[in-house]
Design a protein around this motif. Structure first.
Motif, PDB file in Angstrom:
ATOM      1  N   THR A  19       0.864  -1.182   0.000  1.00  0.00           N
ATOM      2  CA  THR A  19       0.000   0.000   0.000  1.00  0.00           C
ATOM      3  C   THR A  19       0.895   1.225   0.000  1.00  0.00           C
ATOM      4  O   THR A  19       1.816   1.329   0.806  1.00  0.00           O
ATOM      5  CB  THR A  19      -0.897   0.019   1.253  1.00  0.00           C
ATOM      6  N   TYR A  20       0.632   2.148  -0.916  1.00  0.00           N
ATOM      7  CA  TYR A  20       1.429   3.369  -1.014  1.00  0.00           C
ATOM      8  C   TYR A  20       0.710   4.502  -0.304  1.00  0.00           C
ATOM      9  O   TYR A  20      -0.447   4.788  -0.578  1.00  0.00           O
ATOM     10  CB  TYR A  20       1.672   3.730  -2.482  1.00  0.00           C
ATOM     11  N   TYR A  21       1.403   5.132   0.626  1.00  0.00           N
ATOM     12  CA  TYR A  21       0.884   6.283   1.366  1.00  0.00           C
ATOM     13  C   TYR A  21       1.545   7.519   0.772  1.00  0.00           C
ATOM     14  O   TYR A  21       2.672   7.860   1.092  1.00  0.00           O
ATOM     15  CB  TYR A  21       1.181   6.110   2.847  1.00  0.00           C
ATOM     16  N   GLU A  22       0.847   8.190  -0.144  1.00  0.00           N
ATOM     17  CA  GLU A  22       1.419   9.271  -0.944  1.00  0.00           C
ATOM     18  C   GLU A  22       1.885  10.457  -0.109  1.00  0.00           C
ATOM     19  O   GLU A  22       2.958  11.013  -0.355  1.00  0.00           O
ATOM     20  CB  GLU A  22       0.404   9.742  -1.986  1.00  0.00           C
ATOM     21  N   ASP A  23       1.109  10.871   0.874  1.00  0.00           N
ATOM     22  CA  ASP A  23       1.474  12.051   1.663  1.00  0.00           C
ATOM     23  C   ASP A  23       2.820  11.886   2.365  1.00  0.00           C
ATOM     24  O   ASP A  23       3.555  12.851   2.534  1.00  0.00           O
ATOM     25  CB  ASP A  23       0.405  12.372   2.704  1.00  0.00           C
ATOM     26  N   ALA A  24       3.148  10.669   2.781  1.00  0.00           N
ATOM     27  CA  ALA A  24       4.424  10.419   3.456  1.00  0.00           C
ATOM     28  C   ALA A  24       5.445   9.792   2.520  1.00  0.00           C
ATOM     29  O   ALA A  24       6.593   9.600   2.911  1.00  0.00           O
ATOM     30  CB  ALA A  24       4.213   9.517   4.666  1.00  0.00           C
ATOM     31  N   ASP A  25       5.043   9.466   1.291  1.00  0.00           N
ATOM     32  CA  ASP A  25       5.901   8.827   0.305  1.00  0.00           C
ATOM     33  C   ASP A  25       6.512   7.540   0.852  1.00  0.00           C
ATOM     34  O   ASP A  25       7.720   7.349   0.820  1.00  0.00           O
ATOM     35  CB  ASP A  25       6.991   9.795  -0.169  1.00  0.00           C
ATOM     36  N   VAL A  26       5.654   6.669   1.411  1.00  0.00           N
ATOM     37  CA  VAL A  26       6.112   5.400   1.977  1.00  0.00           C
ATOM     38  C   VAL A  26       5.224   4.256   1.495  1.00  0.00           C
ATOM     39  O   VAL A  26       4.077   4.457   1.115  1.00  0.00           O
ATOM     40  CB  VAL A  26       6.130   5.407   3.532  1.00  0.00           C
ATOM     41  N   TYR A  27       5.788   3.059   1.543  1.00  0.00           N
ATOM     42  CA  TYR A  27       5.056   1.841   1.248  1.00  0.00           C
ATOM     43  C   TYR A  27       4.871   1.057   2.538  1.00  0.00           C
ATOM     44  O   TYR A  27       5.724   1.103   3.426  1.00  0.00           O
ATOM     45  CB  TYR A  27       5.826   0.980   0.239  1.00  0.00           C
ATOM     46  N   ALA A  28       3.771   0.329   2.629  1.00  0.00           N
ATOM     47  CA  ALA A  28       3.501  -0.520   3.787  1.00  0.00           C
ATOM     48  C   ALA A  28       3.071  -1.897   3.317  1.00  0.00           C
ATOM     49  O   ALA A  28       2.330  -2.020   2.339  1.00  0.00           O
ATOM     50  CB  ALA A  28       2.407   0.094   4.649  1.00  0.00           C
ATOM     51  N   CYS A  29       3.531  -2.925   4.032  1.00  0.00           N
ATOM     52  CA  CYS A  29       3.083  -4.284   3.743  1.00  0.00           C
ATOM     53  C   CYS A  29       1.623  -4.403   4.191  1.00  0.00           C
ATOM     54  O   CYS A  29       1.121  -3.538   4.918  1.00  0.00           O
ATOM     55  CB  CYS A  29       3.958  -5.301   4.474  1.00  0.00           C
ATOM     56  N   PRO A  30       0.906  -5.429   3.778  1.00  0.00           N
ATOM     57  CA  PRO A  30      -0.510  -5.556   4.149  1.00  0.00           C
ATOM     58  C   PRO A  30      -0.764  -5.527   5.660  1.00  0.00           C
ATOM     59  O   PRO A  30      -1.707  -4.885   6.117  1.00  0.00           O
ATOM     60  CB  PRO A  30      -0.924  -6.897   3.540  1.00  0.00           C
ATOM     61  N   ASP A  31       0.088  -6.194   6.442  1.00  0.00           N
ATOM     62  CA  ASP A  31      -0.119  -6.199   7.894  1.00  0.00           C
ATOM     63  C   ASP A  31       0.054  -4.813   8.497  1.00  0.00           C
ATOM     64  O   ASP A  31      -0.749  -4.377   9.323  1.00  0.00           O
ATOM     65  CB  ASP A  31       0.847  -7.182   8.570  1.00  0.00           C
ATOM     66  N   CYS A  32       1.105  -4.117   8.100  1.00  0.00           N
ATOM     67  CA  CYS A  32       1.352  -2.774   8.633  1.00  0.00           C
ATOM     68  C   CYS A  32       0.342  -1.762   8.105  1.00  0.00           C
ATOM     69  O   CYS A  32      -0.052  -0.844   8.826  1.00  0.00           O
ATOM     70  CB  CYS A  32       2.779  -2.334   8.321  1.00  0.00           C
ATOM     71  N   ALA A  33      -0.096  -1.923   6.859  1.00  0.00           N
ATOM     72  CA  ALA A  33      -1.111  -1.024   6.316  1.00  0.00           C
ATOM     73  C   ALA A  33      -2.386  -1.119   7.141  1.00  0.00           C
ATOM     74  O   ALA A  33      -3.025  -0.107   7.446  1.00  0.00           O
ATOM     75  CB  ALA A  33      -1.393  -1.350   4.853  1.00  0.00           C
TER      76      ALA A  33
END
Length: 70
Positions: A19-33
């Motif tokens: 999952t891409y979090y555009e405002d922070a420019d980071v990616y998260a795995c499904p569990d962390c998302a």
């Protein structure tokens, strides 16, 4: 296959599974998302729980919150 690193746990995973979090420019795995991110009920933007506002049936991003309540 392009891989990305989860910003929260450091796990490497295929970009299309993150999952891409555009405002922070980071990616998260499904569990962390699931643990750290939510979706704005109004516009669908991905936001962190820390930056989200309680909405009617979920959460709102700052922009949608301001549009509705300011």
């Amino acid at each position: 296959m392009e891989t990305v690193t989860c910003e929260y746990c450091g796990r490497q995973l295929p970009k299309d599974e993150a999952t891409y979090y555009e405002d922070a420019d980071v990616y998260a795995c499904p569990d962390c998302a699931e643990e750290y991110l939510t979706t704005c009920e109004r516009c669908g933007a991905v936001v962190s729980y820390d930056d989200a506002f309680r909405g009617f049936d979920g959460y709102l991003c700052e922009c949608c919150h301001d549009d509705l309540f300011d």
